[in-house]
Design an enzyme around this catalytic site. Structure first.
Site, PDB file in Angstrom:
ATOM      1  N   CYS A   3      -1.075  35.991  33.035  1.00 53.59           N
ATOM      2  CA  CYS A   3      -2.136  35.529  33.927  1.00 53.59           C
ATOM      3  C   CYS A   3      -3.492  36.084  33.499  1.00 53.59           C
ATOM      4  O   CYS A   3      -3.800  37.256  33.747  1.00 53.59           O
ATOM      5  CB  CYS A   3      -1.796  35.954  35.360  1.00 53.59           C
ATOM      6  SG  CYS A   3      -3.064  35.541  36.557  1.00 53.59           S
ATOM      7  N   CYS A  46      -5.806  37.187  36.328  1.00 54.35           N
ATOM      8  CA  CYS A  46      -5.404  38.467  36.925  1.00 54.35           C
ATOM      9  C   CYS A  46      -5.789  39.645  36.035  1.00 54.35           C
ATOM     10  O   CYS A  46      -6.266  40.667  36.511  1.00 54.35           O
ATOM     11  CB  CYS A  46      -3.893  38.509  37.131  1.00 54.35           C
ATOM     12  SG  CYS A  46      -3.216  37.041  37.890  1.00 54.35           S
ATOM     13  N   ASP A  47      -5.547  39.520  34.746  1.00 53.94           N
ATOM     14  CA  ASP A  47      -5.570  40.708  33.892  1.00 53.94           C
ATOM     15  C   ASP A  47      -6.647  40.716  32.815  1.00 53.94           C
ATOM     16  O   ASP A  47      -6.815  41.730  32.130  1.00 53.94           O
ATOM     17  CB  ASP A  47      -4.186  40.879  33.223  1.00 53.94           C
ATOM     18  CG  ASP A  47      -3.107  41.144  34.265  1.00 53.94           C
ATOM     19  OD1 ASP A  47      -3.433  41.726  35.316  1.00 53.94           O
ATOM     20  OD2 ASP A  47      -1.945  40.763  34.033  1.00 53.94           O
TER      21      ASP A  47
END
Ligand SMILES: Cc1cc2nc3c(=O)[nH]c(=O)nc-3n(C[C@H](O)[C@H](O)[C@H](O)COP(=O)(O)OP(=O)(O)OC[C@H]3O[C@@H](n4cnc5c(N)ncnc54)[C@H](O)[C@@H]3O)c2cc1C
Length: 307
Positions: A131, A134-135
């Site tokens: 992701c 997300c990261d």
């Protein structure tokens, strides 16, 4: 006979459990193969509102579960393997044992496809991710690799150039499934490098507990070499967990639930929540929001039916 059965204990299922428990509906949650859902396999979550310092993924979902239990939500280990949604009450087989419910909230998520490399699972949350939203932030000025040849790989790679020193797309062929517009965008991005006809053979370094590099193989020449990498993003798709509902719920060509407005499916009394229906946003907060929607719809449905 249950009022509400919830499939899945990720952000969507747990939030649906909080709302339906507080509405006095005594929800029963089946946790499935991955109790806590996808956040249970990650480390720090920095984008869930309310945690200015960030929070560990497993702690966040454990907190949600505790919150639901406080109001009477029940959690059980078990996976729904078969369902009969042809009439109400709905019938569900949980690991072979049948039970009945007036409403059903399907919050069973969509599992990321992984490469199944020897060290991949050990390094998830420590350099391995599925992701970018997300990261990506964790890889400022670092070397990033994206695996895949479809639209999501192109999208993730483009997004990750905001952070990384450079982003290398690794793809096993030299033709791409990605749409022309997405591919053009990536090909015109000066920060993106390409390794085609190439596969990843392994990830390093489990002993240090963090991704430091990969072993690559060129499928045409047979050359094998090692390359330094900090962030390793696998973008080869997701598998929605909808197998028990094939032929009953309306699903798209990839198996995601097709929404019939709000949290409604094609079957009255069956609601969807989270990544099992959402192929676009796929975030903890959107899954939680969808869990809230499904719970409110289930509650109103039961109320209208006099329960
Ligand atoms: C490594 C990683 C890091 C991430 N980091 C972030 C982040 O920092 N921020 C963010 O917002 N999002 C992040 N995400 C995305 C986020 O985790 C998902 O969007 C979110 O978990 C979706 O929640 P969900 O409840 O819809 O599904 P999931 O979390 O996938 O939960 C699905 C649940 O359904 C259960 N289940 C499946 N099939 C059955 C069945 N047949 N019977 C019973 N139960 C079943 C599973 O066991 C699981 O409990 C990350 C994802 C990954 C993989």
């Amino acid at each position: 006979m249950h009022n509400v059965v919830i499939l899945g204990s990720g952000c969507a299922g747990n939030t649906a459990a909080i709302y339906t428990a507080r509405a006095g509906l005594n929800p029963l949650v089946f946790e499935g193969h991955e109790p806590g859902g996808q956040l249970s396999i990650t480390t720090e979550v920095e984008n869930f509102p309310g945690f200015p310092e960030g929070i560990m993924g497993p702690e966040l979902v454990a907190n949600m579960k505790k919150q639901a239990e406080r109001f009477g939500g029940q959690f059980k280990y078990g996976t729904v393997v078969e369902a009969d949604l042809s009439k109400r009450p709905f019938r569900l087989s949980v690991d072979g044992e049948w039970l009945e419910t007036r409403t059903l909230i399907v919050a069973s998520g969509a599992s990321a496809r992984w490469l199944n490399l020897p060290n991949e699972q050990k390094l998830i949350g420590h350099g391995v991710s599925s992701c970018a939203t997300c990261d990506g932030f964790f890889y400022r000025d670092k070397q990033i690799m994206v695996i895949g040849g479809g639209d999501s790989a192109m999208e993730e790679a483009n997004f990750l150039t905001r952070f990384g020193r450079d982003v290398t797309i690794v793809h096993r062929r030299d033709t791409f499934r990605a749409s022309k517009i997405m591919l053009d965008r990536a090909q015109n991005n000066p920060k993106i490098k390409w390794l085609t006809n190439t596969v990843v053979e392994d990830l390093h370094d489990v002993e240090q507990g963090v991704v430091t590099g990969v072993t690559l193989k060129n499928l045409q020449t047979g050359d094998v070499w090692r390359q330094d990498v900090d962030g390793f993003f696998v973008a080869i798709g997701h598998i929605p967990n909808t197998k028990p509902f094939v032929g009953q719920l309306d699903l798209d060509e990839d198996g995601y639930i097709i929404s019939h407005g709000g949290a409604r499916t094609n079957i009255r009394g069956v609601f969807h929540a989270g990544d099992v229906q959402d192929r676009i946003y796929r975030q903890a907060i959107t899954a939680s929001g969808a869990g809230c929607m499904a719970a409110m719809e289930a509650e109103r449905f039961l109320e209208a039916e006099g329960h």
